[in-house]
Design an enzyme around this catalytic site. Sequence first.
Site, short mmCIF file in Angstrom:
data_model
loop_
_atom_site.label_atom_id
_atom_site.label_comp_id
_atom_site.label_asym_id
_atom_site.label_seq_id
_atom_site.Cartn_x
_atom_site.Cartn_y
_atom_site.Cartn_z
CD GLU A 260 -7.34 7.53 7.76
OE1 GLU A 260 -7.91 6.69 8.45
OE2 GLU A 260 -6.15 7.87 7.93
C1 TNX Z 1 -5.04 4.19 8.07
S1 TNX Z 1 -4.49 3.29 5.35
C2 TNX Z 1 -4.16 5.06 7.45
C3 TNX Z 1 -2.85 5.28 8.06
C4 TNX Z 1 -2.68 4.55 9.36
C5 TNX Z 1 -3.25 3.16 9.23
C6 TNX Z 1 -3.06 2.28 10.43
C7 TNX Z 1 -4.47 4.75 5.13
C8 TNX Z 1 -4.57 5.10 3.75
N1 TNX Z 1 -4.36 5.59 6.20
O1 TNX Z 1 -2.64 6.66 8.24
O2 TNX Z 1 -1.33 4.48 9.66
O3 TNX Z 1 -4.64 3.26 8.97
O4 TNX Z 1 -3.27 0.93 10.10
#
Ligand code: TNX
Length: 549
Positions: free
Chosen positions: A326
């Site tokens: 992300e």
């Molecule tokens: C996505 S999973 C994220 C986290 C959040 C989560 C909530 C991932 C690699 N990044 O930053 O906490 O979703 O479920």
Amino acid sequence: MTAVPAPAEAALRRILPVPRSVTRGEGTFVLRPGTPVVVATEDLLGPAALFVERLAAETGLELGRPRTGTAGPGAVLLTVDAAHPGVTAVPVARGLSALGDDLGAERHTLTVGPEGVRVTGASPTGVHRGLGTLVALAEQLPATAAGVELPAIDAADGPALAWRGLSLDVVRTAFSAAEVRRVIDLLDRYKLNVLHLHLTDDQAWRLEITARPELTRDMDPEDYFTQARYRELVAYAAARFITVVPEIDMPGHSTAAITACPELTSQDTASLPRSAEERLARFLAGDFRPMWLEPGRPEVWSFVDDVLAEVAALTPGRFVHIGGDEAFGMPAGDHQDFVARVRERVRAHGKEPIGWQETVRAPGAPGEVVQLWIDPELAPDPAHPVLSMLPPQVVGLILESERESAADALRMGEQRATVVLSARGRAYLDRRYAEAVDGAAEERRLRLGHPVYPPHTVRDACTAPITGIDDDPGFAVAGFEAAVWCESVDDADDLSFLLLPRLPGLAERAWTAGPARDWEDLRARLAAQAPAWRRHGHTWFPAPSVDWA
Ligand code: TNX
């Protein structure tokens, strides 16, 4: 009248994860106060001492102090024998070991007969896992002043998947070392062998880096792991044959680091909130501004090297997790450059990199290890009330990233990545439970879990097919890791409410790596865990579909 199984039969049916093979023998053996515990070699004294401690905690029975030597009849005898025919008959695990040792190491046999108990492991790890089964069996039997009467059995067991883990978000909620040790105890109980610690994120940086004191300077010293405390946790896990995989999430999810070290970005940092609490509050209110480490800045690489040098020195395991997920708003080429270079830096510090799914985009050697998390099955609904509260450009970034990453998941085949399975739909435990309950548990049920994920039942959580376990996904599987993200979690009780009973159900899927067992069977074994959770003061979700013991 329904037939009530004899205590021995019932206890044998309650071992979780279910062993690969157990056969009943003739007679019984009574573990008594002071029963000798004898190890063939010194390296088994640690597992033996832990066994004595665990058995006392679960049953009240105090065996003898472990010693090396040979044992006469009436003892618990522990040995390592990788060539033992019972051990070699158990298939070797598939996947990748986070420790870097042999994939057959956890195999073992457990024999109980009138003359005593014998645990033979392919390695000390195997002995420890076998002793876990012995404790699991003993705790389900009546304990009297005379001891615990065990049925004669011959069990042979070992995991189907080499990497069986839990990813724990210690950023969005600060847990004490004692609370993390309790999580490690749960992993140990259910024979999981990886604790992935998500140590840094936008909201906070929770590991002391001595070369960069500014990262933790504005924090309460109880809210982060000093290196001394962190080392103790790693050792506590290692004593239970659990490997800690530390994650430093980069280049996105780095706002806490950027706030402490503004030279890591050319973005404007003047208005960033200083405290973890305020950053979390703003995040939960939908106030999110994407920031990232810029690979073109030399300051970024001296920072990354300072951090990785210390993290690598704190890590006996083979892997350091670089995050990579992300990186909203970051130019794609910069993200790829960053990932390729950070992988190189991890290797230069003597460790192997693992990253979230998005890191598969960066060119790398075949066999890069990536952790799958995006799951088209659980794609967010753009019309969800939580998403519609966010600024449209943020929603756009999220949806775009989801689309791209679903494609990445398919590309893993071409790239020949080795994949840790953590697809959100099955592996994420920050998901709301669907079954209504009463009282305080209902308040927790409604409050805990990520608001955009649809709730699921415990039965579904534990038995629905898992891509890569129940089928051939077309890429190499390292293993399975559940994940618990803590945006909605206030404390350790909330955490264990999300973990229990789903984590044991998933641990069994990873241990046996076949389709889920019959729900009726699993339901009974989950129910039988309640007395132990009560003894250890764990909060759990009292699913009405389970007749809790
Ligand atoms: C996505 S999973 C994220 C986290 C959040 C989560 C909530 C991932 C690699 N990044 O930053 O906490 O979703 O479920």
